[in-house]
Design an enzyme around this catalytic site. Structure first.
Site, PDB file in Angstrom:
ATOM      1  N   MET A 192       1.045   3.749   2.167  1.00 51.81           N
ATOM      2  CA  MET A 192       1.735   4.016   3.431  1.00 51.81           C
ATOM      3  C   MET A 192       2.800   2.969   3.693  1.00 51.81           C
ATOM      4  SD  MET A 192       1.769   6.325   5.696  1.00 51.81           S
ATOM      5  CE  MET A 192       3.162   6.388   6.816  1.00 51.81           C
ATOM      6  N   GLY A 213       0.105   2.929  13.891  1.00 48.94           N
ATOM      7  CA  GLY A 213      -0.450   4.161  13.340  1.00 48.94           C
ATOM      8  C   GLY A 213      -1.844   3.958  12.800  1.00 48.94           C
ATOM      9  N   ALA A 244      -0.170   6.064  18.109  1.00 49.41           N
ATOM     10  CA  ALA A 244      -0.517   7.474  17.914  1.00 49.41           C
ATOM     11  C   ALA A 244      -1.469   7.594  16.736  1.00 49.41           C
ATOM     12  CB  ALA A 244       0.738   8.308  17.666  1.00 49.41           C
ATOM     13  N   THR A 272      -6.340  11.509  13.991  1.00 48.90           N
ATOM     14  CA  THR A 272      -5.632  12.718  14.398  1.00 48.90           C
ATOM     15  C   THR A 272      -6.597  13.745  14.971  1.00 48.90           C
ATOM     16  OG1 THR A 272      -3.942  12.355  12.717  1.00 48.90           O
ATOM     17  CG2 THR A 272      -4.154  14.587  13.583  1.00 48.90           C
ATOM     18  N   LYS A 328     -10.279   7.650   2.469  1.00 51.96           N
ATOM     19  CA  LYS A 328     -10.194   7.393   3.917  1.00 51.96           C
ATOM     20  C   LYS A 328     -11.548   6.906   4.429  1.00 51.96           C
ATOM     21  CE  LYS A 328      -8.499   9.400   8.234  1.00 51.96           C
ATOM     22  NZ  LYS A 328      -7.656   8.214   8.485  1.00 51.96           N
ATOM     23  N   HIS A 385      -9.335  14.948   4.491  1.00 54.24           N
ATOM     24  CA  HIS A 385      -8.488  13.875   3.969  1.00 54.24           C
ATOM     25  C   HIS A 385      -8.952  13.456   2.586  1.00 54.24           C
ATOM     26  CE1 HIS A 385      -7.160  13.404   8.188  1.00 54.24           C
ATOM     27  NE2 HIS A 385      -6.097  12.834   7.674  1.00 54.24           N
ATOM     28  N   GLY A 425       0.819  -1.206   0.000  1.00 57.93           N
ATOM     29  CA  GLY A 425       0.000   0.000   0.000  1.00 57.93           C
ATOM     30  C   GLY A 425       0.851   1.254   0.000  1.00 57.93           C
ATOM     31  N   GLU A 472       0.976  -8.386   3.368  1.00 56.49           N
ATOM     32  CA  GLU A 472      -0.083  -7.775   2.592  1.00 56.49           C
ATOM     33  C   GLU A 472      -1.311  -8.651   2.741  1.00 56.49           C
ATOM     34  OE1 GLU A 472      -2.029  -5.239   1.503  1.00 56.49           O
ATOM     35  OE2 GLU A 472      -0.024  -4.494   1.037  1.00 56.49           O
TER      36      GLU A 472
END
Length: 277
Positions: A21, A106, A130, A174, A167, A163, A19, A41
């Site tokens: 990211m 993440g 986070a 965040t 998404k 975004h 992907g 994956e």
């Protein structure tokens, strides 16, 4: 592994390496001099015939994506995961059968029950979790906490995030992280202070609540703003991500920090040494 070990002896395994990211994470890890031991994956996604390093636009590593986290992390010290909640939790369970001691998460969009699963896993792993790994965002979080505490209940707080159209969770992790900071600054919990969406004829804003607005459009990487408004003035703190590499860079920094740490649940405040307001 102790913190004095050489970086060359330290390796990471990365989830979702095909992907966008995942490729950024592989590239950032290699650019930082880390060894990438493997990557996963999702079944049916692939490509499983491409080298992980090649997918990331870096040198060929002789490693292809696999579906099994245990196989991917067999020689890794730290696992980095920016996928989806179900996949992240399944990986955490599988990693109990590897030598992995540190985990960087993440992934966003966890339910309350899933957050509790992560907390339980922190009894075995040192986990840095986070909603955003950007240095700027984490400083924004600290500033939001300070402003919310200093300005008081008479100021309205609104959080806006934008975004890309792909998404799936909303508000973003965040945005919720910033909401938590604002609530903490006011001495409360976001679950108690969060405003429902403004929609319909009876959507008047309630004093003291924290509101959210969400936009999904184009290929926006991430835009976040926290606005504080009184009857006389408005203060807005904002952040715009210009390159996805900023998140990967922060995740690699967290991976370096978490190696050799005691089991527990940590955040980027710990990694960056930010002083709590």
């Amino acid at each position: 592994m102790t913190e004095t070990e050489n970086q060359s002896e330290f390796s990471v395994a990365i989830a979702g390496v095909a992907g966008r990211m995942g490729r950024q994470l592989v590239a950032s890890a290699l650019d930082a001099g880390l060894s990438v031991a493997g990557g996963t994956e999702a079944p049916g996604k692939g490509p499983f015939d491409r080298d992980i390093g090649e997918l990331a636009g870096r040198q060929v590593l002789g490693i292809r994506p696999v579906t099994d986290p245990v196989a991917a992390a067999g020689n890794a010290n730290v696992w980095i995961d920016f996928t989806r909640p179900e996949a992240t939790l399944a990986a955490l369970d599988a990693l109990k059968h590897t030598r992995v001691s540190g985990v960087v998460i993440g992934t966003t969009g966890f339910s309350v029950a899933q957050e509790q699963e992560i907390a339980r896993a922190a009894a075995q792993f040192a986990i840095v979790k986070a909603g955003n790994f950007s240095l700027g965002i984490n400083l924004l979080q600290a500033l939001t906490r300070i402003a919310a505490g200093r300005l008081g209940d008479g100021w309205d707080i609104e959080i806006q995030e934008t975004h890309h159209r792909r998404k799936v969770d909303a508000p973003s992790g965040t945005a919720l992280m910033l909401g938590d900071a604002a609530a903490e600054g006011r001495g409360g919990m976001l679950d108690d202070l969060r405003s429902p969406p403004y929609d319909g004829p009876d959507s008047e804003r309630q004093a003291g609540q924290i509101g959210f607005s969400v936009r999904r459009m184009g290929d926006v990487i991430g835009e976040h703003a926290v606005s504080f408004g009184s009857d006389m003035e408005i203060l807005t703190l904002s952040h715009t991500a210009l390159d996805r590499q900023v998140f990967a860079h922060g995740a690699v920094q967290a991976a370096n920090w978490v190696k050799g740490r005691k089991p527990g649940l940590y955040g980027m405040d710990d990694v960056l040494g930010l002083v709590e307001a």
